[in-house]
Scaffold this motif. Structure first.
Motif, PDB file in Angstrom:
ATOM      1  N   ILE A  67      59.837  54.712  25.070  1.00 34.00           N
ATOM      2  CA  ILE A  67      59.075  53.772  24.571  1.00 34.00           C
ATOM      3  C   ILE A  67      57.838  54.191  23.725  1.00 34.00           C
ATOM      4  O   ILE A  67      57.301  55.119  24.323  1.00 34.00           O
ATOM      5  CB  ILE A  67      58.483  52.867  25.565  1.00 34.00           C
ATOM      6  N   ALA A  68      57.738  54.022  22.602  1.00 38.45           N
ATOM      7  CA  ALA A  68      56.669  54.637  21.534  1.00 38.45           C
ATOM      8  C   ALA A  68      55.686  53.701  21.405  1.00 38.45           C
ATOM      9  O   ALA A  68      55.668  52.558  21.444  1.00 38.45           O
ATOM     10  CB  ALA A  68      57.311  55.302  20.330  1.00 38.45           C
ATOM     11  N   VAL A  69      54.481  54.386  20.788  1.00 39.36           N
ATOM     12  CA  VAL A  69      53.638  53.553  20.366  1.00 39.36           C
ATOM     13  C   VAL A  69      53.903  52.787  19.026  1.00 39.36           C
ATOM     14  O   VAL A  69      53.390  51.554  18.881  1.00 39.36           O
ATOM     15  CB  VAL A  69      52.246  54.554  20.012  1.00 39.36           C
ATOM     16  N   HIS A  96      46.240  45.285  25.512  1.00 40.46           N
ATOM     17  CA  HIS A  96      46.222  46.722  25.952  1.00 40.46           C
ATOM     18  C   HIS A  96      46.623  47.519  24.339  1.00 40.46           C
ATOM     19  O   HIS A  96      46.518  48.774  24.531  1.00 40.46           O
ATOM     20  CB  HIS A  96      47.388  47.026  26.817  1.00 40.46           C
ATOM     21  N   LYS A  97      47.123  46.954  23.364  1.00 39.01           N
ATOM     22  CA  LYS A  97      47.367  47.705  22.230  1.00 39.01           C
ATOM     23  C   LYS A  97      46.176  48.282  21.462  1.00 39.01           C
ATOM     24  O   LYS A  97      46.305  49.174  20.615  1.00 39.01           O
ATOM     25  CB  LYS A  97      48.255  46.930  21.406  1.00 39.01           C
ATOM     26  N   LYS A  98      44.815  48.038  21.668  1.00 31.27           N
ATOM     27  CA  LYS A  98      43.825  48.285  21.251  1.00 31.27           C
ATOM     28  C   LYS A  98      43.710  49.761  21.330  1.00 31.27           C
ATOM     29  O   LYS A  98      43.136  50.340  20.190  1.00 31.27           O
ATOM     30  CB  LYS A  98      42.668  47.446  21.839  1.00 31.27           C
ATOM     31  N   HIS A  99      43.999  50.276  22.164  1.00 33.11           N
ATOM     32  CA  HIS A  99      44.057  51.563  22.436  1.00 33.11           C
ATOM     33  C   HIS A  99      45.325  52.658  21.994  1.00 33.11           C
ATOM     34  O   HIS A  99      45.208  53.704  22.229  1.00 33.11           O
ATOM     35  CB  HIS A  99      43.414  52.058  23.898  1.00 33.11           C
ATOM     36  N   LYS A 100      46.059  51.757  21.631  1.00 40.50           N
ATOM     37  CA  LYS A 100      47.264  52.459  21.141  1.00 40.50           C
ATOM     38  C   LYS A 100      47.636  51.953  19.958  1.00 40.50           C
ATOM     39  O   LYS A 100      48.789  51.684  19.311  1.00 40.50           O
ATOM     40  CB  LYS A 100      48.582  52.404  22.268  1.00 40.50           C
ATOM     41  N   ALA A 101      46.776  51.772  19.229  1.00 41.94           N
ATOM     42  CA  ALA A 101      47.099  50.935  17.718  1.00 41.94           C
ATOM     43  C   ALA A 101      47.745  51.770  16.798  1.00 41.94           C
ATOM     44  O   ALA A 101      47.758  52.966  16.666  1.00 41.94           O
ATOM     45  CB  ALA A 101      45.764  50.453  17.298  1.00 41.94           C
ATOM     46  N   SER A 125      43.118  43.656  11.287  1.00 38.17           N
ATOM     47  CA  SER A 125      42.943  42.322  10.896  1.00 38.17           C
ATOM     48  C   SER A 125      43.452  41.531  12.176  1.00 38.17           C
ATOM     49  O   SER A 125      43.258  40.382  12.373  1.00 38.17           O
ATOM     50  CB  SER A 125      44.156  42.014   9.850  1.00 38.17           C
ATOM     51  N   ILE A 126      44.224  42.244  13.353  1.00 34.56           N
ATOM     52  CA  ILE A 126      44.615  41.474  14.380  1.00 34.56           C
ATOM     53  C   ILE A 126      43.683  42.122  15.669  1.00 34.56           C
ATOM     54  O   ILE A 126      43.690  41.295  16.704  1.00 34.56           O
ATOM     55  CB  ILE A 126      46.121  41.721  14.625  1.00 34.56           C
ATOM     56  N   LEU A 127      43.767  43.060  15.596  1.00 35.33           N
ATOM     57  CA  LEU A 127      42.959  43.886  16.916  1.00 35.33           C
ATOM     58  C   LEU A 127      41.421  43.451  16.750  1.00 35.33           C
ATOM     59  O   LEU A 127      40.673  44.433  16.929  1.00 35.33           O
ATOM     60  CB  LEU A 127      43.309  45.099  17.076  1.00 35.33           C
ATOM     61  N   ASN A 128      41.023  42.354  16.869  1.00 38.03           N
ATOM     62  CA  ASN A 128      39.734  42.059  16.813  1.00 38.03           C
ATOM     63  C   ASN A 128      39.286  40.907  17.780  1.00 38.03           C
ATOM     64  O   ASN A 128      40.302  40.205  18.094  1.00 38.03           O
ATOM     65  CB  ASN A 128      38.972  41.735  15.364  1.00 38.03           C
ATOM     66  N   GLU A 129      38.133  40.652  17.907  1.00 39.10           N
ATOM     67  CA  GLU A 129      37.644  39.491  19.030  1.00 39.10           C
ATOM     68  C   GLU A 129      37.990  38.119  18.329  1.00 39.10           C
ATOM     69  O   GLU A 129      38.125  37.249  19.235  1.00 39.10           O
ATOM     70  CB  GLU A 129      36.197  39.541  19.281  1.00 39.10           C
ATOM     71  N   ASN A 130      37.955  38.167  17.141  1.00 36.17           N
ATOM     72  CA  ASN A 130      38.297  36.720  16.636  1.00 36.17           C
ATOM     73  C   ASN A 130      39.792  36.289  16.840  1.00 36.17           C
ATOM     74  O   ASN A 130      40.111  35.030  16.457  1.00 36.17           O
ATOM     75  CB  ASN A 130      37.958  36.879  15.073  1.00 36.17           C
ATOM     76  N   TRP A 137      50.454  32.572  28.136  1.00 38.31           N
ATOM     77  CA  TRP A 137      51.081  33.707  28.962  1.00 38.31           C
ATOM     78  C   TRP A 137      49.798  34.782  29.135  1.00 38.31           C
ATOM     79  O   TRP A 137      50.269  35.907  29.233  1.00 38.31           O
ATOM     80  CB  TRP A 137      52.228  34.203  28.097  1.00 38.31           C
ATOM     81  N   GLY A 138      48.747  34.270  29.141  1.00 38.82           N
ATOM     82  CA  GLY A 138      47.391  35.126  29.394  1.00 38.82           C
ATOM     83  C   GLY A 138      46.982  35.465  27.791  1.00 38.82           C
ATOM     84  O   GLY A 138      47.417  35.165  26.861  1.00 38.82           O
ATOM     85  N   GLN A 139      45.711  36.199  27.960  1.00 39.99           N
ATOM     86  CA  GLN A 139      45.008  36.616  26.366  1.00 39.99           C
ATOM     87  C   GLN A 139      45.847  37.682  25.916  1.00 39.99           C
ATOM     88  O   GLN A 139      46.521  38.543  26.310  1.00 39.99           O
ATOM     89  CB  GLN A 139      43.719  37.065  26.866  1.00 39.99           C
ATOM     90  N   LEU A 140      45.816  37.393  24.301  1.00 41.58           N
ATOM     91  CA  LEU A 140      46.641  38.384  23.601  1.00 41.58           C
ATOM     92  C   LEU A 140      45.860  38.196  22.118  1.00 41.58           C
ATOM     93  O   LEU A 140      45.036  37.148  21.992  1.00 41.58           O
ATOM     94  CB  LEU A 140      47.914  38.026  23.649  1.00 41.58           C
TER      95      LEU A 140
END
Length: 160
Positions: A67-69, A96-101, A125-130, A137-140
């Motif tokens: 499994i790769a980033v 969890h992808k924020k640190h493996k973007a 565009s996607i990895l931000n608080e907004n 299924w939980g936060q994402l």
């Protein structure tokens, strides 16, 4: 446009999905699926959508069992391919992808062995608080398809 995997591509995807699943579980890697589908279905749809995305972009798919980033590389940019069976589905990315973007995220729509493109977005565009939401299924992170780039926009941007 529908991207249909041929019989050989389907067999390769089925083998890789099974191998990746077994490899990840033997290493204690947590399954981060978002939905009620089986673990095998999640892995098969992931590999199938990656193969379809590779066909669409005319790049070689990652056939490794690890499994790769990122799932593929297009014009020296890393791309993480996400899949949903829902025609109006959103591009979703785990917190969890924020640190493996990757550089870009790509949404494929459909079910094995047929997919179509939902669109692309830059990691910013996607990895931000907004974009943080809970779809049950939980936060994402999530974006609607109308917030994504088309294939032409993606190619133009990555070829600069």
């Amino acid at each position: 446009m529908i991207i249909r995997l041929d019989v050989t591509e389907q067999e390769v995807c089925q083998h890789i999905a099974k191998t990746r699943y077994n490899s990840a579980r033997s290493k204690g890697i947590k399954d981060n699926k978002k939905g009620p589908q089986s673990n095998y279905e999640t892995d098969l749809e992931g590999v199938g959508s990656e193969m379809a995305a590779s066909k669409l972009l005319n790049v070689w798919p990652d056939l490794s069992e690890e499994i790769a980033v990122h799932d593929l590389i297009f014009m020296n940019h890393t791309v993480d391919v996400k899949a949903t069976k829902y025609r109006t589905g959103k591009l979703i990315v785990g917190l969890h992808k924020k640190h493996k973007a990757c550089d870009y995220y790509m949404l494929m729509l459909g079910t094995f062995p047929e997919y179509s493109l939902g669109g692309f977005c830059r990691k910013e565009s996607i990895l931000n608080e907004n974009t943080i939401t809970n779809l049950g299924w939980g936060q994402l992170h999530a974006l609607h398809q109308d917030q994504l780039m088309s294939l032409d926009e993606f190619k133009k941007e990555t070829m600069l």
